[in-house]
Enzyme design. Structure first.
Site, PDB file in Angstrom:
ATOM      1  N   GLU A   1      -4.011   8.789  25.873  1.00  0.00           N
ATOM      2  CA  GLU A   1      -3.522   8.003  27.024  1.00  0.00           C
ATOM      3  C   GLU A   1      -3.034   8.907  28.149  1.00  0.00           C
ATOM      4  OE1 GLU A   1      -4.240   5.132  27.404  1.00  0.00           O
ATOM      5  OE2 GLU A   1      -4.680   4.646  25.329  1.00  0.00           O
TER       6      GLU A   1
HETATM    7  C1  FAD Z   1      -7.315  10.735  17.988  1.00  0.00           C
HETATM    8  C2  FAD Z   1      -7.728  10.497  19.397  1.00  0.00           C
HETATM    9  C3  FAD Z   1      -7.915   9.201  19.867  1.00  0.00           C
HETATM   10  C4  FAD Z   1      -8.340   8.977  21.172  1.00  0.00           C
HETATM   11  N1  FAD Z   1      -8.605   7.687  21.597  1.00  0.00           N
HETATM   12  C5  FAD Z   1      -9.210   7.510  22.798  1.00  0.00           C
HETATM   13  C6  FAD Z   1      -9.714   6.214  23.183  1.00  0.00           C
HETATM   14  O1  FAD Z   1      -9.554   5.225  22.469  1.00  0.00           O
HETATM   15  N2  FAD Z   1     -10.386   6.112  24.351  1.00  0.00           N
HETATM   16  C7  FAD Z   1     -10.595   7.177  25.173  1.00  0.00           C
HETATM   17  O2  FAD Z   1     -11.233   7.008  26.205  1.00  0.00           O
HETATM   18  N3  FAD Z   1     -10.133   8.403  24.848  1.00  0.00           N
HETATM   19  C8  FAD Z   1      -9.450   8.599  23.683  1.00  0.00           C
HETATM   20  N4  FAD Z   1      -9.003   9.842  23.336  1.00  0.00           N
HETATM   21  C9  FAD Z   1      -9.162  10.937  24.268  1.00  0.00           C
HETATM   22  C10 FAD Z   1      -7.856  11.380  24.892  1.00  0.00           C
HETATM   23  O3  FAD Z   1      -7.365  10.421  25.777  1.00  0.00           O
HETATM   24  C11 FAD Z   1      -8.095  12.748  25.551  1.00  0.00           C
HETATM   25  O4  FAD Z   1      -8.287  13.675  24.496  1.00  0.00           O
HETATM   26  C12 FAD Z   1      -6.987  13.185  26.462  1.00  0.00           C
HETATM   27  O5  FAD Z   1      -6.921  12.354  27.591  1.00  0.00           O
HETATM   28  C13 FAD Z   1      -7.124  14.637  26.919  1.00  0.00           C
HETATM   29  O6  FAD Z   1      -8.427  14.929  27.334  1.00  0.00           O
HETATM   30  P1  FAD Z   1      -9.185  16.224  26.726  1.00  0.00           P
HETATM   31  O7  FAD Z   1      -9.064  16.128  25.254  1.00  0.00           O
HETATM   32  O8  FAD Z   1     -10.528  16.301  27.301  1.00  0.00           O
HETATM   33  O9  FAD Z   1      -8.299  17.436  27.191  1.00  0.00           O
HETATM   34  P2  FAD Z   1      -8.431  18.218  28.590  1.00  0.00           P
HETATM   35  O10 FAD Z   1      -8.487  17.235  29.696  1.00  0.00           O
HETATM   36  O11 FAD Z   1      -9.511  19.211  28.475  1.00  0.00           O
HETATM   37  O12 FAD Z   1      -7.029  18.944  28.652  1.00  0.00           O
HETATM   38  C14 FAD Z   1      -6.746  20.176  27.981  1.00  0.00           C
HETATM   39  C15 FAD Z   1      -5.368  20.673  28.431  1.00  0.00           C
HETATM   40  O13 FAD Z   1      -5.383  20.895  29.848  1.00  0.00           O
HETATM   41  C16 FAD Z   1      -4.373  20.135  30.484  1.00  0.00           C
HETATM   42  N5  FAD Z   1      -4.877  19.667  31.787  1.00  0.00           N
HETATM   43  C17 FAD Z   1      -6.084  19.117  32.060  1.00  0.00           C
HETATM   44  N6  FAD Z   1      -6.165  18.818  33.354  1.00  0.00           N
HETATM   45  C18 FAD Z   1      -5.008  19.171  33.929  1.00  0.00           C
HETATM   46  C19 FAD Z   1      -4.459  19.095  35.245  1.00  0.00           C
HETATM   47  N7  FAD Z   1      -5.153  18.565  36.257  1.00  0.00           N
HETATM   48  N8  FAD Z   1      -3.217  19.581  35.452  1.00  0.00           N
HETATM   49  C20 FAD Z   1      -2.486  20.080  34.434  1.00  0.00           C
HETATM   50  N9  FAD Z   1      -2.934  20.173  33.172  1.00  0.00           N
HETATM   51  C21 FAD Z   1      -4.174  19.716  32.919  1.00  0.00           C
HETATM   52  C22 FAD Z   1      -4.070  18.982  29.551  1.00  0.00           C
HETATM   53  O14 FAD Z   1      -2.741  18.482  29.740  1.00  0.00           O
HETATM   54  C23 FAD Z   1      -4.253  19.666  28.192  1.00  0.00           C
HETATM   55  O15 FAD Z   1      -3.075  20.334  27.843  1.00  0.00           O
HETATM   56  C24 FAD Z   1      -8.538  10.073  22.042  1.00  0.00           C
HETATM   57  C25 FAD Z   1      -8.323  11.375  21.587  1.00  0.00           C
HETATM   58  C26 FAD Z   1      -7.954  11.597  20.282  1.00  0.00           C
HETATM   59  C27 FAD Z   1      -7.810  13.011  19.796  1.00  0.00           C
END
Ligand code: FAD
Length: 589
Positions: A440
């Site tokens: 989220e």
């Molecule tokens: C168990 C699980 C359930 C999930 N359920 C859903 C679901 O139902 N539907 C759905 O759509 N998604 C879902 N997700 C996805 C989840 O919402 C994302 O993993 C999350 O939003 C982070 O995206 P990412 O993993 O690509 O990390 P990234 O976006 O690659 O982020 C990596 C790191 O960089 C930081 N970062 C990235 N951009 C910035 C910025 N602009 N400024 C500062 N810091 C930044 C982040 O805070 C993080 O620390 C789920 C994930 C998991 C693991």
């Protein structure tokens, strides 16, 4: 094995005594939500949740969700427990009566979600995702879509998903590449792959409604070109019966650190049929409706698991015998005493209690503001509550889930080595809690939302109004509560000073505000929890009995031992971003 008993007395205290949820009965649609009804609902929900869902927490973790030929099987017992939960009307507790809900306040449903998460966090995600889908359709669906889908979501015979994330689009949803091609009949064909989709495929409901972000041909680049679609697992015929299966497949599910009972799916949309929800290219704004509801829910997941850890740690500390109180001479007896005699163990237990119970007040009061913002007759009250919800949503999501990991971590420590061992269940709490800081929108992204958007919304009025409320509460406090009113007043003044600095720094150096956003949110969360402990103390001091004495003791601990954390955070914030941004990338090795 860890156990959980819904903290009904504490929930009643918060709802009926601290935030006075029965003041909502003045709103016509909530006239039945008296404190007696609130207590009755909590007791009934606790009976069912503790008895049928809590007992599946450990086995669900062991067994996990499994994938076979594109079909997901949830852990043993989940199907029956879900059916009973839905049949009892818990999913529709706060949903509209016209869509087969019970029309009770969201604040009350919030307490039920808190207990569901504490009983079994992985299970709580299945009904939880339906909530967001319901809210998105309510806000943006056509009447036909509402009539077709919303009752099913509220009754729980169908469930919902949020399909946002893709391999190249996580925090940055502007990178979404899934495509939606318009068809002559008004539908769209959706093509693309989504990852990490919670409850994307499972065996608990007859149908699954996927709310999907995708781009139409020629849509602008970035977030301004994303639209929201609804794509059911099974198509729905005009008479409401289920038709053929849509071309949405689940080729794999993830192995995860925690919440094993919840399935996290890859979903391939192979020209799947979908329908636009809301306006074209407004998908992100529409999805925010869903995400705000979902962010508050994730805060409750952190809260529930923190409560579970706290309950077990307290019980254990009163049973486990090791060492003697420092004040007892060794020669008087060599018997060891229970570990709750040790100052450090008491520090851990009181930290767990003060943070968990404090966050409960913050979460439930924010939920009450959701009710006011949607249903109060006075437009000014609605607007003021909406502003409070906007301000508090990132705080509830990020602060409470950070508390979740702090408290579950302490829970492991209270058990010592036995906390690290699987059979005692404390390590599961810690494993389960970490994801709440990530999905989220990560807690880093929530902090940027607070600092980057919420502090300056409505000309900077949101924090000003909140700080004014806190000050008013402090100034109407009798001197016997100086032990908390005094420290809170100083902490609030420090937070106001730091807030001005953050707002000003945004004009001069954007990196300053971004580098300190997480620290700022922590400071904001601490002062907010302090405000609620002050309100709780006012109730406690006016009542007699051990429950209220316990509240006073915990409030004193919070004011003395936890609130002063703000003085460690403030200088970190005002040090800005130089030492964060100056090092060239090759120095970070
Ligand atoms: C168990 C699980 C359930 C999930 N359920 C859903 C679901 O139902 N539907 C759905 O759509 N998604 C879902 N997700 C996805 C989840 O919402 C994302 O993993 C999350 O939003 C982070 O995206 P990412 O993993 O690509 O990390 P990234 O976006 O690659 O982020 C990596 C790191 O960089 C930081 N970062 C990235 N951009 C910035 C910025 N602009 N400024 C500062 N810091 C930044 C982040 O805070 C993080 O620390 C789920 C994930 C998991 C693991």
């Amino acid at each position: 094995m860890a156990t959980y008993k819904a903290p009904v007395r504490d929930m009643e205290f918060v709802l009926n005594e601290v935030i006075n949820v029965d003041s909502l009965t003045k709103i016509e649609k909530f006239e039945d939500a008296t404190s007696d009804i609130v207590s009755g609902v909590l007791e009934e929900a606790a009976k069912q949740i503790d008895g049928t869902i809590g007992v599946l927490n450990e086995s669900g973790d062991d067994e996990g969700a499994r994938l076979n030929d594109g079909e997901v099987t949830t852990p043993t017992g989940f199907k029956e427990a879900y059916a009973a939960y839905a049949e009892s009307g818990w999913i529709g507790l706060d949903k509209d009566i016209e869509f087969d809900g019970q029309g009770l306040p969201y604040a009350l449903a919030t307490a039920v979600t808190d207990m569901l998460s504490g009983a079994n966090a992985a299970f709580s995600l299945y009904p939880g995702l339906s909530n967001g889908a319901y809210e998105a359709l309510k806000a943006h669906g056509t009447q036909e879509q509402k009539d077709m889908y919303m009752s099913h979501l509220s009754l729980g015979d169908w469930s919902g998903t949020m399909c946002l994330t893709e391999p190249g689009a996580g925090s940055d949803l502007g990178q979404v590449r899934t495509k939606a091609a318009p068809q002559d009949d008004g539908s769209y064909l959706i093509e693309g792959s989504k990852i990490f989709i919670t409850a994307g495929e499972h065996d608990l409901t007859d149908n699954i409604l996927h709310l999907v972000l995708a781009r139409t041909p020629g849509a602008p680049e970035g977030i301004r070109g994303i639209s929201m679609f609804i794509a059911p697992k099974f198509m729905v015929n005009d008479d409401g019966s289920l038709g053929e299966r849509n071309s949405i497949v689940c080729p794999s599910i993830e192995e995860k650190m925690g919440i094993h009972g919840s399935c996290t799916c890859v979903l391939n949309f192979n020209n799947a049929k979908g329908y636009l929800v809301g306006e074209l290219n407004k998908g992100i704004q529409n999805m925010f409706v869903m995400m705000n509801a979902a962010r508050l829910m994730v805060g409750l997941q952190g809260l529930g698991v923190a409560e579970r850890a706290t309950q077990n740690a307290i019980t254990y500390a009163k049973e486990r015998k090791q060492g003697r109180p420092l004040t007892r001479k060794a020669e008087s007896s060599f018997d060891s005493d229970t570990i709750i005699v040790h100052p450090d163990v008491r520090r851990m237990l009181l930290t767990m209690k003060a943070l968990t119970e404090g966050c409960r007040m913050m979460a439930y009061d924010t939920a009450k503001h959701v009710d006011l913002s949607e249903s109060h007759v006075d437009a000014d009250v609605r607007a003021a509550s909406k502003a409070r919800v906007d301000l508090m949503t990132p705080v509830c999501k990020a602060y409470i889930t950070d508390v979740g990991t702090e408290v579950t971590g302490l829970g492991v420590l209270v058990y010592g080595g036995h906390g690290y061992i699987k059979e005692n269940g404390m390590e599961q709490n810690l494993r389960d809690s970490k994801i709440f800081c990530i999905y989220e929108g990560t807690n880093g992204i929530q902090s940027l939302d607070l600092v980057g958007r919420k502090l300056s919304m409505n000309g900077g009025q949101l924090p000003k109004d909140f700080f004014a409320d806190v000050l008013e509460e402090i100034e109407s406090t009798a001197s016997e509560l100086d032990f908390i009113a005094g420290p809170l007043k100083s902490a609030l003044s420090e937070l106001s000073k730091v807030t001005d600095w953050v707002i000003e720094s945004k004009q001069n150096n954007l990196n300053d505000a971004a580098a300190v956003a997480v620290d700022y949110l922590q400071m904001f969360g601490l002062v907010t929890v302090g405000y609620y402990w002050l309100r709780a103390s006012k109730v406690a001091v006016a009542n007699e009995g051990r429950f209220y004495q316990g509240k006073m003791a915990t409030a004193k601990f919070f004011a003395t031992k936890l609130l002063p954390r703000v003085y460690g955070i403030a200088p970190v914030i005002m040090a800005g971003s130089d030492c964060v941004m100056d090092p060239e990338e090759d120095l970070i090795v």
